[in-house]
Enzyme design. Sequence first.
Site, PDB file in Angstrom:
ATOM      1  N   ILE A   1       0.808  -1.221   0.000  1.00 53.76           N
ATOM      2  CA  ILE A   1       0.000   0.000   0.000  1.00 53.76           C
ATOM      3  C   ILE A   1       0.840   1.268   0.000  1.00 53.76           C
ATOM      4  O   ILE A   1       0.313   2.381   0.027  1.00 53.76           O
ATOM      5  CB  ILE A   1      -0.945   0.027   1.224  1.00 53.76           C
ATOM      6  CG1 ILE A   1      -0.155  -0.125   2.528  1.00 53.76           C
ATOM      7  CG2 ILE A   1      -2.010  -1.041   1.106  1.00 53.76           C
ATOM      8  CD1 ILE A   1      -1.005   0.008   3.773  1.00 53.76           C
TER       9      ILE A   1
ATOM     10  N   ASP B   1      10.649  14.893  10.987  1.00 55.48           N
ATOM     11  CA  ASP B   1      10.178  14.618   9.621  1.00 55.48           C
ATOM     12  C   ASP B   1       8.659  14.776   9.534  1.00 55.48           C
ATOM     13  O   ASP B   1       7.968  13.927   8.964  1.00 55.48           O
ATOM     14  CB  ASP B   1      10.599  13.216   9.179  1.00 55.48           C
ATOM     15  CG  ASP B   1      10.561  13.050   7.649  1.00 55.48           C
ATOM     16  OD1 ASP B   1      10.575  14.073   6.941  1.00 55.48           O
ATOM     17  OD2 ASP B   1      10.517  11.902   7.182  1.00 55.48           O
TER      18      ASP B   1
END
Length: 306
Positions: free
Chosen positions: A30, A150
């Site tokens: 995915i 991040d």
Amino acid sequence: MALNDKFDHLKIKLRAIKIATNNFDTKNCIGQGGFGKVYKGEVVECEGRHTKVAIKVLDRRFGQGDLEFWKEIMLLSHYRHTNVASLLGFCDEGKEKILVYEYASRSSLDRYLGGDLTWARLLKICIGAARGLAYLHNPDGTQQRVLHRDIKSSNILIDEDWKAMISDFGLSKIGPANQENTFLVSEAVGTSGYVDPNYMNGRLLTKESDVYSFGVVLFEVFCGRLCTSYDNKNCSFARLARDSYKQDKMKDFIHEKIKDEINSKSMEVFTKIAYQCLAEDNAQRPLMTEVVTDLENSLRFQVSIS
């Protein structure tokens, strides 16, 4: 005690993971990130209950390795919050290093930029993500804060109930919460377009670096596009957002699909806090708790006219 033994209660057999992913069938893949490929699957827990999961398989070719693998396990086994992705287990057999998370069936925020979600729905997602990041910066019951390093829209996962969750902690740092500047690092990391210029240029990492990145995400939501899709060597996406705000041109910056439905007061509160997150001076950036409050106020103004 070896790390592997310390987290023995989280171990999942490789055989169970192969069954869950149909031996890592590409049909079950995915996504792919800095850690490696991500698969969806279903594992059987000891009570016989079937649980949908997301399975990240380490691929060292992408630059991450044992350090990031164990950092994620140590961090997510200790820091738990409804808006932080939950680690369900891991596999460390042979060369395989695999992380197993709760499944976010609606993927990540970047998939919805410029889409058909209402402004109220987008605000709720932003609020959830802000709460998760606020918790990481000031976790309950500990003097250790997490600096994510991040933050970006693709690292904000969304579950079936549209709950937002901060994810991907391989680059995170942990340090004392009572110090203004937690780390002085030799090399800046993160994703281009989201990284705080002060951190990138001065190598000084603070919680305000995450706040800056979150400000970029807020403006992505507002204008319906990824910051990385804006290609101008002379002016970054963040600079464009700041300049548009200072010149009172937010109505030109907003995405067409939400322009007609957004309440003017909701837009005013939202864009002001997003702008403050991008302040060039770290000291002028808000705390994440303040970001949460202002986003909640923006939602209240929006809902009040609905």
